[in-house]
Design an enzyme around this catalytic site. Structure first.
Site, PDB file in Angstrom:
ATOM      1  N   ASP A  72       0.852  -1.137   0.242  1.00  0.00           N
ATOM      2  CA  ASP A  72      -0.273   0.288  -0.061  1.00  0.00           C
ATOM      3  C   ASP A  72       1.029   1.034  -0.096  1.00  0.00           C
ATOM      4  OD1 ASP A  72      -2.786   1.391   0.673  1.00  0.00           O
ATOM      5  OD2 ASP A  72      -1.944   1.911   2.235  1.00  0.00           O
ATOM      6  N   SER A  73      -0.037   2.234  -0.190  1.00  0.00           N
ATOM      7  CA  SER A  73       0.754   3.743  -0.636  1.00  0.00           C
ATOM      8  C   SER A  73       1.131   3.653   1.268  1.00  0.00           C
ATOM      9  CB  SER A  73       0.167   4.481  -0.586  1.00  0.00           C
ATOM     10  OG  SER A  73      -0.809   4.760  -0.223  1.00  0.00           O
ATOM     11  N   TYR A  90      -0.393   8.509  -2.919  1.00  0.00           N
ATOM     12  CA  TYR A  90      -0.214   8.019  -4.259  1.00  0.00           C
ATOM     13  C   TYR A  90      -1.434   9.086  -5.061  1.00  0.00           C
ATOM     14  CZ  TYR A  90       2.773   4.347  -4.404  1.00  0.00           C
ATOM     15  OH  TYR A  90       3.731   3.865  -4.032  1.00  0.00           O
ATOM     16  N   GLY A  91      -2.857   9.309  -4.177  1.00  0.00           N
ATOM     17  CA  GLY A  91      -4.171   9.761  -5.120  1.00  0.00           C
ATOM     18  C   GLY A  91      -4.422  10.604  -5.605  1.00  0.00           C
ATOM     19  N   CYS A  96      -3.994  -1.082  -2.230  1.00  0.00           N
ATOM     20  CA  CYS A  96      -4.078   0.409  -2.660  1.00  0.00           C
ATOM     21  C   CYS A  96      -4.794   0.224  -3.503  1.00  0.00           C
ATOM     22  CB  CYS A  96      -2.970   0.599  -3.469  1.00  0.00           C
ATOM     23  SG  CYS A  96      -2.637   2.048  -2.878  1.00  0.00           S
ATOM     24  N   ASN A  97      -5.784   0.958  -3.825  1.00  0.00           N
ATOM     25  CA  ASN A  97      -7.573   0.999  -4.489  1.00  0.00           C
ATOM     26  C   ASN A  97      -7.316   1.917  -5.458  1.00  0.00           C
ATOM     27  OD1 ASN A  97      -9.795   0.536  -3.008  1.00  0.00           O
ATOM     28  ND2 ASN A  97      -8.626   0.943  -1.582  1.00  0.00           N
ATOM     29  N   THR A  98      -5.904   2.995  -5.550  1.00  0.00           N
ATOM     30  CA  THR A  98      -5.485   4.133  -5.997  1.00  0.00           C
ATOM     31  C   THR A  98      -4.565   3.106  -6.859  1.00  0.00           C
ATOM     32  OG1 THR A  98      -5.115   5.847  -5.208  1.00  0.00           O
ATOM     33  CG2 THR A  98      -4.364   5.876  -6.810  1.00  0.00           C
ATOM     34  N   GLU A 125      -3.717   9.179   7.737  1.00  0.00           N
ATOM     35  CA  GLU A 125      -2.369   8.967   8.318  1.00  0.00           C
ATOM     36  C   GLU A 125      -1.555   9.838   9.409  1.00  0.00           C
ATOM     37  OE1 GLU A 125       0.492   7.446   6.710  1.00  0.00           O
ATOM     38  OE2 GLU A 125      -1.401   6.140   5.977  1.00  0.00           O
ATOM     39  N   CYS A 180     -11.262   3.765  -0.503  1.00  0.00           N
ATOM     40  CA  CYS A 180     -10.041   3.781   0.095  1.00  0.00           C
ATOM     41  C   CYS A 180      -9.610   2.821   1.105  1.00  0.00           C
ATOM     42  CB  CYS A 180      -9.610   5.177   0.115  1.00  0.00           C
ATOM     43  SG  CYS A 180      -8.103   6.101   0.546  1.00  0.00           S
ATOM     44  N   THR A 181      -7.958   2.774   1.092  1.00  0.00           N
ATOM     45  CA  THR A 181      -7.280   1.933   1.786  1.00  0.00           C
ATOM     46  C   THR A 181      -7.150   2.628   3.512  1.00  0.00           C
ATOM     47  OG1 THR A 181      -5.564   1.563   1.698  1.00  0.00           O
ATOM     48  CG2 THR A 181      -6.575  -0.269   1.377  1.00  0.00           C
ATOM     49  N   HIS A 182      -7.529   3.729   3.939  1.00  0.00           N
ATOM     50  CA  HIS A 182      -7.877   4.341   4.708  1.00  0.00           C
ATOM     51  C   HIS A 182      -9.360   5.282   5.255  1.00  0.00           C
ATOM     52  CE1 HIS A 182      -3.600   5.346   3.035  1.00  0.00           C
ATOM     53  NE2 HIS A 182      -2.747   5.704   3.770  1.00  0.00           N
TER      54      HIS A 182
HETATM   55  N1  DGL Z   1      -4.042   3.842   0.007  1.00  0.00           N
HETATM   56  C1  DGL Z   1      -4.697   4.890  -1.322  1.00  0.00           C
HETATM   57  C2  DGL Z   1      -5.568   4.046  -1.401  1.00  0.00           C
HETATM   58  O1  DGL Z   1      -6.509   3.101  -0.738  1.00  0.00           O
HETATM   59  C3  DGL Z   1      -4.525   5.958  -0.093  1.00  0.00           C
HETATM   60  C4  DGL Z   1      -4.345   6.872  -0.126  1.00  0.00           C
HETATM   61  C5  DGL Z   1      -3.004   7.420  -0.684  1.00  0.00           C
HETATM   62  O2  DGL Z   1      -3.057   8.634  -1.889  1.00  0.00           O
HETATM   63  O3  DGL Z   1      -1.612   6.980  -1.074  1.00  0.00           O
HETATM   64  O4  DGL Z   1      -6.033   4.667  -2.294  1.00  0.00           O
END
Ligand code: DGL
Length: 295
Positions: free
Chosen positions: A21-22, A53-54, A84-86, A163, A209-211
Protein backbone atom coordinates in the site's frame (compact mmCIF):
# COMPACT_ATOMS: atom_id res chain seq x y z
CA UNK A 1 10.51 -41.20 -9.42
CA UNK A 2 8.95 -38.69 -6.97
CA UNK A 3 8.90 -39.87 -3.37
CA UNK A 4 5.72 -39.25 -1.29
CA UNK A 5 7.65 -36.74 0.87
CA UNK A 6 8.66 -34.76 -2.23
CA UNK A 7 5.14 -34.84 -3.59
CA UNK A 8 3.93 -33.42 -0.27
CA UNK A 9 6.51 -30.66 -0.34
CA UNK A 10 5.38 -29.66 -3.83
CA UNK A 11 1.83 -29.11 -2.57
CA UNK A 12 2.94 -26.53 -0.03
CA UNK A 13 4.78 -23.27 -0.02
CA UNK A 14 5.85 -21.59 3.23
CA UNK A 15 6.75 -18.31 1.43
CA UNK A 16 4.91 -15.17 2.58
CA UNK A 17 2.16 -13.35 0.72
CA UNK A 18 3.25 -9.84 -0.28
CA UNK A 19 0.89 -6.95 0.52
CA UNK A 20 1.55 -3.41 -0.62
CA UNK A 21 0.00 0.00 0.00
CA UNK A 22 1.06 3.62 -0.20
CA UNK A 23 0.99 3.82 3.61
CA UNK A 24 -0.58 2.29 6.70
CA UNK A 25 -4.13 2.09 5.28
CA UNK A 26 -3.49 -1.27 3.62
CA UNK A 27 -3.05 -2.77 7.07
CA UNK A 28 -6.87 -2.99 7.11
CA UNK A 29 -6.56 -5.42 4.19
CA UNK A 30 -3.71 -7.27 5.93
CA UNK A 31 -5.95 -7.60 9.00
CA UNK A 32 -8.68 -9.24 6.88
CA UNK A 33 -6.14 -11.49 5.14
CA UNK A 34 -4.77 -12.69 8.47
CA UNK A 35 -8.23 -13.56 9.72
CA UNK A 36 -9.06 -15.44 6.52
CA UNK A 37 -5.68 -17.19 6.09
CA UNK A 38 -4.39 -17.51 9.68
CA UNK A 39 -1.61 -19.99 8.87
CA UNK A 40 0.03 -17.79 6.24
CA UNK A 41 2.98 -15.44 6.65
CA UNK A 42 2.81 -11.91 5.23
CA UNK A 43 5.30 -9.33 4.07
CA UNK A 44 3.75 -5.84 4.03
CA UNK A 45 5.26 -2.78 2.40
CA UNK A 46 3.93 0.75 3.03
CA UNK A 47 5.45 3.29 0.63
CA UNK A 48 5.20 6.03 3.26
CA UNK A 49 8.00 8.10 1.69
CA UNK A 50 5.89 8.76 -1.41
CA UNK A 51 2.35 8.83 0.00
CA UNK A 52 -0.12 10.11 -1.12
CA UNK A 53 -0.51 8.18 -4.36
CA UNK A 54 -4.05 9.46 -4.81
CA UNK A 55 -3.06 12.90 -6.07
CA UNK A 56 -0.46 11.64 -8.54
CA UNK A 57 -0.73 10.73 -12.23
CA UNK A 58 -1.48 7.17 -13.33
CA UNK A 59 1.99 6.89 -14.91
CA UNK A 60 3.69 7.86 -11.63
CA UNK A 61 1.55 5.49 -9.54
CA UNK A 62 2.30 2.66 -11.99
CA UNK A 63 6.03 3.33 -11.67
CA UNK A 64 5.82 3.46 -7.86
CA UNK A 65 3.76 0.27 -7.75
CA UNK A 66 6.23 -1.63 -9.95
CA UNK A 67 9.11 -0.52 -7.72
CA UNK A 68 7.28 -1.43 -4.50
CA UNK A 69 6.31 -4.84 -5.89
CA UNK A 70 9.94 -5.47 -6.88
CA UNK A 71 11.01 -5.32 -3.22
CA UNK A 72 8.41 -7.92 -2.27
CA UNK A 73 9.05 -10.18 -5.26
CA UNK A 74 12.80 -10.10 -4.60
CA UNK A 75 12.08 -11.31 -1.06
CA UNK A 76 10.29 -14.35 -2.46
CA UNK A 77 6.56 -13.75 -2.00
CA UNK A 78 4.27 -16.40 -3.50
CA UNK A 79 1.43 -13.96 -4.31
CA UNK A 80 0.99 -10.21 -4.32
CA UNK A 81 -1.98 -8.22 -2.99
CA UNK A 82 -2.16 -4.57 -4.04
CA UNK A 83 -3.94 -3.27 -0.94
CA UNK A 84 -4.17 0.23 -2.37
CA UNK A 85 -7.21 1.25 -4.37
CA UNK A 86 -5.32 3.94 -6.28
CA UNK A 87 -2.58 1.50 -7.34
CA UNK A 88 -5.09 -1.30 -8.02
CA UNK A 89 -7.08 1.05 -10.26
CA UNK A 90 -4.15 2.02 -12.48
CA UNK A 91 -1.46 -0.64 -12.05
CA UNK A 92 -3.08 -4.07 -11.54
CA UNK A 93 -2.77 -5.13 -15.18
CA UNK A 94 0.79 -3.77 -15.51
CA UNK A 95 1.89 -5.58 -12.33
CA UNK A 96 0.20 -8.85 -13.30
CA UNK A 97 1.84 -8.77 -16.73
CA UNK A 98 5.24 -7.75 -15.38
CA UNK A 99 5.39 -10.38 -12.64
CA UNK A 100 3.52 -13.25 -14.38
CA UNK A 101 3.04 -16.07 -13.43
CA UNK A 102 2.98 -14.64 -9.86
CA UNK A 103 -0.70 -14.30 -8.79
CA UNK A 104 -1.49 -10.59 -8.33
CA UNK A 105 -4.70 -9.39 -6.63
CA UNK A 106 -6.19 -5.88 -6.52
CA UNK A 107 -8.87 -4.43 -4.26
CA UNK A 108 -11.14 -2.68 -6.78
CA UNK A 109 -12.86 -5.81 -8.12
CA UNK A 110 -13.52 -7.23 -4.62
CA UNK A 111 -14.72 -3.81 -3.41
CA UNK A 112 -17.21 -3.67 -6.26
CA UNK A 113 -18.39 -7.20 -5.36
CA UNK A 114 -19.01 -6.08 -1.76
CA UNK A 115 -21.02 -3.04 -2.90
CA UNK A 116 -23.06 -4.93 -5.50
CA UNK A 117 -23.96 -7.57 -2.88
CA UNK A 118 -25.92 -5.07 -0.77
CA UNK A 119 -28.67 -4.88 -3.37
CA UNK A 120 -28.71 -1.07 -3.46
CA UNK A 121 -29.56 0.49 -6.78
CA UNK A 122 -27.15 3.35 -6.11
CA UNK A 123 -23.52 3.23 -5.01
CA UNK A 124 -21.54 6.18 -3.73
CA UNK A 125 -17.80 5.56 -4.05
CA UNK A 126 -15.48 7.49 -1.75
CA UNK A 127 -11.85 7.39 -2.88
CA UNK A 128 -8.79 9.38 -3.80
CA UNK A 129 -8.80 11.90 -6.64
CA UNK A 130 -7.04 9.44 -8.93
CA UNK A 131 -9.38 6.51 -8.12
CA UNK A 132 -12.51 8.60 -8.67
CA UNK A 133 -11.38 10.46 -11.79
CA UNK A 134 -10.06 7.23 -13.39
CA UNK A 135 -13.49 5.58 -13.09
CA UNK A 136 -12.18 2.07 -12.22
CA UNK A 137 -14.91 1.46 -9.62
CA UNK A 138 -17.55 2.77 -11.98
CA UNK A 139 -16.47 0.22 -14.60
CA UNK A 140 -16.14 -2.65 -12.10
CA UNK A 141 -19.59 -1.95 -10.61
CA UNK A 142 -21.35 -1.59 -13.96
CA UNK A 143 -19.73 -4.84 -15.17
CA UNK A 144 -21.36 -6.58 -12.19
CA UNK A 145 -24.73 -4.78 -12.39
CA UNK A 146 -25.25 -2.61 -15.48
CA UNK A 147 -28.35 -0.94 -14.00
CA UNK A 148 -26.51 0.54 -11.00
CA UNK A 149 -26.23 4.30 -10.62
CA UNK A 150 -22.68 5.05 -9.47
CA UNK A 151 -21.56 8.33 -7.92
CA UNK A 152 -17.99 9.19 -6.98
CA UNK A 153 -16.54 11.58 -4.43
CA UNK A 154 -12.83 12.27 -4.02
CA UNK A 155 -11.96 12.69 -0.31
CA UNK A 156 -8.22 13.45 -0.22
CA UNK A 157 -8.30 15.12 3.20
CA UNK A 158 -9.37 11.81 4.77
CA UNK A 159 -6.06 10.23 3.71
CA UNK A 160 -4.11 12.95 5.52
CA UNK A 161 -6.31 12.64 8.64
CA UNK A 162 -5.94 8.85 8.71
CA UNK A 163 -2.15 9.05 8.36
CA UNK A 164 -2.18 11.59 11.22
CA UNK A 165 -3.92 9.00 13.40
CA UNK A 166 -7.00 11.26 13.63
CA UNK A 167 -10.04 9.06 13.23
CA UNK A 168 -12.55 10.82 15.46
CA UNK A 169 -13.19 14.33 16.73
CA UNK A 170 -14.69 17.58 15.45
CA UNK A 171 -12.31 18.06 12.51
CA UNK A 172 -12.99 14.55 11.24
CA UNK A 173 -16.76 15.02 11.66
CA UNK A 174 -16.65 18.30 9.76
CA UNK A 175 -14.62 16.90 6.86
CA UNK A 176 -16.73 13.72 6.60
CA UNK A 177 -19.98 15.72 6.69
CA UNK A 178 -18.73 18.07 4.02
CA UNK A 179 -17.66 15.29 1.66
CA UNK A 180 -20.87 13.32 2.17
CA UNK A 181 -23.14 16.33 1.79
CA UNK A 182 -21.60 16.99 -1.60
CA UNK A 183 -22.40 13.56 -2.93
CA UNK A 184 -25.41 12.29 -0.98
CA UNK A 185 -27.63 15.30 -1.65
CA UNK A 186 -29.97 14.13 -4.37
CA UNK A 187 -28.87 10.49 -4.00
CA UNK A 188 -30.31 9.87 -0.54
CA UNK A 189 -32.89 12.32 0.76
CA UNK A 190 -33.24 12.95 4.51
CA UNK A 191 -35.63 10.58 6.27
CA UNK A 192 -39.21 11.70 5.94
CA UNK A 193 -42.18 11.19 3.71
CA UNK A 194 -41.10 9.39 0.57
CA UNK A 195 -37.60 8.71 1.90
CA UNK A 196 -36.06 5.29 1.22
CA UNK A 197 -36.27 2.73 4.00
CA UNK A 198 -34.21 -0.18 2.68
CA UNK A 199 -30.71 -0.56 1.30
CA UNK A 200 -32.28 -1.31 -2.08
CA UNK A 201 -34.09 2.03 -2.18
CA UNK A 202 -31.27 3.91 -0.51
CA UNK A 203 -27.62 3.80 -1.52
CA UNK A 204 -24.46 1.96 -0.54
CA UNK A 205 -21.37 3.89 0.48
CA UNK A 206 -18.29 2.07 -0.81
CA UNK A 207 -15.07 2.97 0.99
CA UNK A 208 -12.84 2.91 -2.09
CA UNK A 209 -9.66 3.80 -0.22
CA UNK A 210 -7.81 1.62 2.27
CA UNK A 211 -7.56 4.54 4.68
CA UNK A 212 -11.30 5.11 5.02
CA UNK A 213 -12.53 2.14 7.14
CA UNK A 214 -11.23 3.96 10.24
CA UNK A 215 -13.85 6.67 9.59
CA UNK A 216 -16.77 4.26 9.60
CA UNK A 217 -18.11 5.62 12.88
CA UNK A 218 -17.86 9.24 11.70
CA UNK A 219 -19.60 8.32 8.44
CA UNK A 220 -22.45 6.59 10.28
CA UNK A 221 -22.82 9.68 12.47
CA UNK A 222 -22.84 11.98 9.43
CA UNK A 223 -25.49 9.83 7.74
CA UNK A 224 -27.77 10.21 10.75
CA UNK A 225 -31.12 8.50 10.17
CA UNK A 226 -30.09 7.61 6.61
CA UNK A 227 -27.58 5.12 8.10
CA UNK A 228 -30.52 2.69 8.40
CA UNK A 229 -30.75 2.35 4.61
CA UNK A 230 -27.17 3.22 3.58
CA UNK A 231 -24.84 0.23 4.12
CA UNK A 232 -21.13 1.06 4.30
CA UNK A 233 -18.80 -1.50 2.72
CA UNK A 234 -15.10 -1.78 2.00
CA UNK A 235 -12.93 -4.17 0.02
CA UNK A 236 -10.88 -5.76 2.85
CA UNK A 237 -13.03 -8.85 3.53
CA UNK A 238 -13.93 -9.51 -0.11
CA UNK A 239 -10.28 -9.14 -1.16
CA UNK A 240 -9.26 -11.67 1.50
CA UNK A 241 -12.03 -13.98 0.26
CA UNK A 242 -10.80 -13.64 -3.34
CA UNK A 243 -7.25 -14.56 -2.27
CA UNK A 244 -8.50 -17.49 -0.15
CA UNK A 245 -10.49 -18.75 -3.15
CA UNK A 246 -7.26 -19.03 -5.16
CA UNK A 247 -5.72 -21.10 -2.35
CA UNK A 248 -8.80 -23.30 -2.23
CA UNK A 249 -8.64 -23.79 -6.00
CA UNK A 250 -5.00 -24.86 -5.69
CA UNK A 251 -3.70 -21.94 -7.76
CA UNK A 252 -1.65 -20.67 -4.80
CA UNK A 253 0.01 -23.20 -2.50
CA UNK A 254 -0.65 -22.95 1.22
CA UNK A 255 1.79 -23.41 4.09
CA UNK A 256 2.62 -26.99 5.10
CA UNK A 257 0.58 -28.42 7.97
CA UNK A 258 2.52 -28.24 11.24
CA UNK A 259 4.88 -25.79 9.52
CA UNK A 260 6.58 -22.88 11.32
CA UNK A 261 4.42 -20.27 13.07
CA UNK A 262 3.24 -17.54 10.66
CA UNK A 263 5.36 -14.39 10.52
CA UNK A 264 4.25 -10.84 9.82
CA UNK A 265 7.04 -8.62 8.51
CA UNK A 266 6.33 -4.92 8.08
CA UNK A 267 8.41 -2.65 5.87
CA UNK A 268 8.11 1.09 5.22
CA UNK A 269 10.00 3.46 2.96
CA UNK A 270 10.10 6.20 5.61
CA UNK A 271 9.11 6.98 9.19
CA UNK A 272 9.33 3.53 10.82
CA UNK A 273 8.46 4.88 14.30
CA UNK A 274 5.47 6.78 12.94
CA UNK A 275 4.33 3.70 11.00
CA UNK A 276 4.49 1.69 14.21
CA UNK A 277 2.57 4.31 16.20
CA UNK A 278 -0.24 4.89 13.67
CA UNK A 279 -0.31 1.45 12.08
CA UNK A 280 -1.55 -0.52 15.07
CA UNK A 281 -4.95 1.14 14.76
CA UNK A 282 -5.36 -0.13 11.19
CA UNK A 283 -3.95 -3.60 11.90
CA UNK A 284 -5.86 -3.82 15.17
CA UNK A 285 -2.88 -5.25 17.04
CA UNK A 286 0.38 -3.86 18.41
CA UNK A 287 3.26 -3.50 15.97
CA UNK A 288 6.64 -4.66 17.32
CA UNK A 289 9.02 -3.70 14.56
CA UNK A 290 9.10 -1.96 11.19
CA UNK A 291 12.01 -2.32 8.78
CA UNK A 292 13.05 0.59 6.54
CA UNK A 293 13.83 0.11 2.84
CA UNK A 294 14.82 2.49 0.09
CA UNK A 295 13.15 2.05 -3.30
N1 DGL B 1 -3.95 3.75 -0.06
C1 DGL B 1 -4.55 4.65 -1.02
C2 DGL B 1 -5.82 4.04 -1.60
O1 DGL B 1 -6.34 3.04 -1.13
C3 DGL B 1 -4.88 6.00 -0.46
C4 DGL B 1 -3.77 6.84 0.06
C5 DGL B 1 -2.98 7.58 -0.98
O2 DGL B 1 -3.48 8.55 -1.58
O3 DGL B 1 -1.83 7.20 -1.14
O4 DGL B 1 -6.30 4.56 -2.57
Amino acid sequence: MTTPARQDAAQYDPSPIGVFDSGVGGLTVLHALRRTLPGESFLYLGDTARLPYGTKSAATVQRYALQAARILVDRGVKALVIACNTASAVALEALAAHYAPLPVFGVVGPGAVAAAATGSRRVVVLGTESTISGGAYQRALLALRPTLAVYGRACPLLVALAEEGRHTGPIVDLVVRDYLAGVLAGVVEPAGAGAPHTAEDGATVLLGCTHFPVFRRAIVAALGTAAAYVPIVDSAATTAAAVAAEFAAGRVRGVPPQGPAPRITLIATDGAARFQRIGHFFLDEPIDAVQLVDL
